[in-house]
Structure formats: C-alpha cells, structure tokens
Design a protein around this motif. Sequence first.
Motif, mmCIF file in Angstrom:
data_model
loop_
_atom_site.group_PDB
_atom_site.id
_atom_site.type_symbol
_atom_site.label_atom_id
_atom_site.label_comp_id
_atom_site.label_asym_id
_atom_site.label_seq_id
_atom_site.Cartn_x
_atom_site.Cartn_y
_atom_site.Cartn_z
ATOM 1 N N ILE A 178 0.871 -1.173 0.000
ATOM 2 C CA ILE A 178 0.000 0.000 0.000
ATOM 3 C C ILE A 178 0.904 1.218 0.000
ATOM 4 O O ILE A 178 1.762 1.371 0.883
ATOM 5 N N VAL A 227 -7.688 0.241 -5.171
ATOM 6 C CA VAL A 227 -7.184 -1.123 -5.283
ATOM 7 C C VAL A 227 -7.038 -1.466 -6.763
ATOM 8 O O VAL A 227 -7.939 -1.227 -7.555
ATOM 9 N N SER A 255 -3.792 -7.347 -3.975
ATOM 10 C CA SER A 255 -3.616 -6.114 -3.210
ATOM 11 C C SER A 255 -4.820 -5.845 -2.311
ATOM 12 O O SER A 255 -4.680 -5.222 -1.256
ATOM 13 N N GLU A 256 -5.990 -6.332 -2.700
ATOM 14 C CA GLU A 256 -7.164 -6.167 -1.843
ATOM 15 C C GLU A 256 -7.065 -7.061 -0.606
ATOM 16 O O GLU A 256 -7.480 -6.666 0.488
ATOM 17 N N LEU A 266 -4.820 -5.336 1.806
ATOM 18 C CA LEU A 266 -5.547 -4.256 2.470
ATOM 19 C C LEU A 266 -6.440 -4.808 3.578
ATOM 20 O O LEU A 266 -6.421 -4.309 4.713
ATOM 21 N N VAL A 321 -13.292 1.815 -0.661
ATOM 22 C CA VAL A 321 -12.463 1.175 -1.681
ATOM 23 C C VAL A 321 -12.974 1.522 -3.075
ATOM 24 O O VAL A 321 -14.178 1.481 -3.345
ATOM 25 N N TYR A 362 -11.834 0.782 -7.342
ATOM 26 C CA TYR A 362 -11.050 -0.117 -8.170
ATOM 27 C C TYR A 362 -10.639 0.554 -9.475
ATOM 28 O O TYR A 362 -11.458 1.172 -10.158
ATOM 29 N N TRP A 416 -2.893 3.775 -2.396
ATOM 30 C CA TRP A 416 -3.018 2.857 -3.537
ATOM 31 C C TRP A 416 -2.491 1.491 -3.131
ATOM 32 O O TRP A 416 -1.329 1.354 -2.758
ATOM 33 N N ALA A 417 -3.349 0.484 -3.180
ATOM 34 C CA ALA A 417 -2.951 -0.907 -2.925
ATOM 35 C C ALA A 417 -2.593 -1.540 -4.257
ATOM 36 O O ALA A 417 -3.449 -1.685 -5.130
#
Length: 339
Positions: A134, A155, A163-164, A167, A183, A185, A203-204
């Motif tokens: 992240i 994400v 990456s989600e 998180l 969130v 996308y 940003w993930a």
Amino acid sequence: MTRIRTRIRTRTRTRTLVAALALSALALVTAGCGTESDGTASGPAAAASDVTLTLGDQAKNLQTLANASGAFKGAPYQVKWAEFEGAAPLFQAVQAGAADTTYAADLPTLQALSGGVPIKAVAALRNDGTAVGIVVRKNSKIKKVADLKGQTVVVSSAKGSISEYLLANALQQAGLSYSDVKVKYLLPTDAQAAFGAGKIDAWAIFGVYKAVATQQGGREIVNGEDGRVSGYGFIGASEKALADRAKKPALADAVKRLGTALEWARSHPDAYAAAIRKNNGASAEVAKTIVSQSYGELVPVTPEVTRAVQKVADTMHGIKVLDPNVKVADSVDTSLSVK
C-alpha cells in the motif's frame, strides 16, 4: 455470461477496457493458429509440432523471463503469449477460450474460481510477499495502516486482487474493519496516472506498478511480508486444455520450463534485470526491485499450499469480497508433475 465476467464488469470502473482487452486477446491469439485438438479422447493425438499453447501473462512478466532465460528454446510445440495488465482480463481471456493458462496471485485465482472460470491450479509460485504493498504520496499525512480509517483506498486491478487481500488483512491487524475505508477499483495503468497526478491518497498495488510508484515519489506504508499475504501465486490451466490429449503433454513441459526459467532468474539477477529494462521499459532501479520481489520458485500445489490459500479464501469470503467461497483443494490438478 458467466458470474465472473458479470462480477468484474459490473463492480469495476474499468469494465469497457477490460472487455476490450479480452476480446482483443481473442482476436490476436486465435488469428493464424494451426490445427487445434477438439479436446476429445478419441482418435490419435496430434503431433507435438502441431500444438500451439497460448500462455496467459500479466505485464510481460512471464514472457520477459522466458525469453531472457531461453526457457522455451527447442520446445516441440508452438508458444503464443496473451498479455494483460491485470488478472481480471486474463481470466476473461481464458473464459473466452483465448488462453490456455493463467498466471496470477492467489486471490485473483480464487475470484475466478468463485465466478466459474473453468481452470485448475497446476503449479504454485512462491515469494516473500514484498511485491504487494500500500503506497501513499511522499508528503501524505498517512503514516501507518491505522491512518487509513475514513480514507479512500484505490485497489488495482479489480475486486478480488491480491492487493485487496493485503488491504483487508492489514486493516484487521491494525484493529480496523474493512468498512472503515472506502475502496475504489482501477486498472494499474489508470491508477498509476492518477497517483502521479496526486489524485490518489492511498493505492494498494503490486509488482512493477508498485516499484514505479515508489520510484516516482510514493511511500510504502505496508507490504505483504510476514504473512500479510500468503506468498503464493498459481499457474493455472484451462480444463479444456487439460482434457486435450495433444495439449496436456505440452502443458506439462511448459510448466517445467517455467520452473527452469525461475531457477535461471535466481542465478542471473543482473541479466534478468537487463531483460526487464529492455522489454518493459523499466528504469534500472525499478528493474532491480522487480527482480528482488518476483516469484522465486515454482513448486507443486501441496496441502501446505492449499491450506495457506484457503485462509485467504475464508478471510475474503468473510468480508463478502469472495462469494461464493472456494474450496481450494478441489480446484487443483497435480497430474502435471512440477518436480
């Protein structure tokens, strides 16, 4: 359309681009192909030289590795690459019959399985989790995961990406719930442009995109090491390809060659970094980071692997990101010997 296609297209802001990528891949990789097996068990198997494998890839990762290492030199079948910038359109390509294999982290693979994409995990990829993180802007007031409360987190690349999971797991470890953040996308290239323009607070992200973001002034507040992600990804194969008498031996050979390519990368990090610079347009610093964080080993999908990834599935099902849940052990095909 299947559930996975509906879910991806309706839950992301990039549905038009994703669909276009899948359709483009279908056109590109099927044009000019040779004779293909019909997937039935009757009749003689086609000669290996008549077989074409279409290997799915993200951001040229596998293709760069394969070309640099010479892994497919002398292969008795033809190889084509279906390239995408994220897992969601790659799985759509498999669903459309435009790719024989997949290359993705654990959660995107689980999301595809949950949505009905007909694939099996045939080999696992292992790394230390640091390729996922992240990232915030250098001067952001967000210093740690707990500071994300009430913030919007972008994400990449779609709902159900690795990456989600990072998180969700990092929030849980910080004593927060998933509902404590908002969130959104975005596909990585769109998010990268927005992040560079200062339009994204957090940003993930993963892989080359994370490396570029940190090089361009981003600051990582957490990554996937120390068990925050499973550390496993998968090479998957479509059920149609696995049932094809001609393609299955080629699939088995291709998986072994990818394992050899990873061994080459471990022993030739400078040459691998040079290939990334040449083929992906990355700077020397970014290329070096990618090499250090990439999947380092291809391993069989053992019960240990399925247990670790089942934890990911159960966690994401619990926050309604993965629905229905997946029994990982039922989605594995160990008939292609990895080692």
